[in-house]
Design an enzyme around this catalytic site. Structure first.
Site: not given
Ligand code: SAH
Length: 280
Positions: A130
């Site tokens: 993000s």
């Molecule tokens: N927190 C991260 C952002 C990752 S993007 C950062 O620091 O940059 C969002 C993430 O949410 C992705 O890796 C995706 O696989 C995950 N995601 C989506 N649906 C999810 C679910 N139901 N349970 C766990 N993770 C999920």
């Protein structure tokens, strides 16, 4: 549930930055954040930034080429924090956490030179790290100026937001549904030896009932609504912040004000990857 539990907590030994003169903070930062960073982030919670991944030439036209000097990433990170503060994030502890976490170590080496621009970046598997502003803003909303004890993150991705949370909360639990990203986060976080993060592989829509209640829950992926299991796992008095929507998304703040009572506030527009059910 989690295969990494044996590996955490990890010692802080290898991340201690002794903060010699080279580690002095830039005057470019807002005064309050500088003061706070000095006061709140203990040396043991800062990270060595002499990583040679920042020595490569940037392919980005607006991003200057980074010379092969270790502490240069500190300067870029301070500039990033200044921008985030200018964008309206006021919580000094959050700004200090952003300054302490070496974001460039959470992206693949080819993108390290872009780690401090205000953008989300690909981390593989069609997911993104993000943008710094939204990480800070969501953390600020979650914290609401109070000390956080137990926090749950849905969507670990590369582990960056979890690392930021680890500096503003006592215990951080983070769930990722894509096995390869769960492993990536472990790999990224292991050398930082952050003692208060627990990573779980699973469907975050189910939360972690065995650890609940949480006084903060943060979602890094957008569903059409906030999963009900998560509302139940929020402590009374706790806050949940989540992107909600499809093509048009908003940040939704949910506060649990009673056993059966939740208040919802729409904060601002945002753009996140979708929340999906199940694991892969
Ligand atoms: N927190 C991260 C952002 C990752 S993007 C950062 O620091 O940059 C969002 C993430 O949410 C992705 O890796 C995706 O696989 C995950 N995601 C989506 N649906 C999810 C679910 N139901 N349970 C766990 N993770 C999920």
């Amino acid at each position: 549930m989690s295969t990494n539990e044996k590996r955490f907590p990890l010692s802080l030994a290898s991340v201690v930055d002794q903060r010699g003169s080279a580690g002095k903070r830039s005057t470019a930062m807002p005064q309050t954040a500088v003061k706070n960073a000095a006061n709140n982030v203990k040396p043991a919670q800062t990270f060595r930034s002499s990583d040679n991944r920042l020595t490569q030439t940037s392919p980005h036209p607006h991003q200057p080429t980074l010379p092969g000097v270790g502490m240069v990433s500190d300067k870029f990170r301070q500039a990033m924090v200044s921008r985030v503060a200018q964008q309206g994030v006021k919580d000094d502890l959050v700004l200090a956490a952003l300054e302490a976490i070496p974001r460039h170590l959470f992206v693949e080496s080819g993108l390290a030179s872009q780690a401090y621009i205000d953008a989300s970046l690909p981390i593989g598997h069609h997911q993104t790290i993000s943008q710094p502003y939204i990480v800070a803003r969501m953390t600020e909303i979650l914290r609401n100026g109070k000390n956080l004890n137990k926090v749950l993150e849905i969507g670990t991705g590369c582990g960056y937001q979890a690392a930021v949370l680890s500096l503003v909360a006592k215990e951080v639990y983070s769930i990722e549904r894509i096995k390869a990203l769960h492993e990536l986060a472990k790999t990224n976080l292991r050398p930082m030896r952050i003692a208060n993060i627990r990573l779980h592989y699973g469907d975050g829509m189910l939360g972690l009932p065995q650890v609940a209640p949480f006084d903060g829950i943060i979602l890094a992926a957008a569903g059409l609504e906030v999963p009900h299991a998560l509302l139940d796992q929020l402590a009374v008095g706790g806050r949940l912040i989540a992107p909600v929507g499809g093509r048009h998304q908003v940040l939704q703040l949910i506060e649990r004000v009673g056993q059966q009572e939740w208040n919802s506030t729409i904060m601002e527009q945002c753009h996140f990857v979708p929340l999906h059910q199940g694991v892969i």
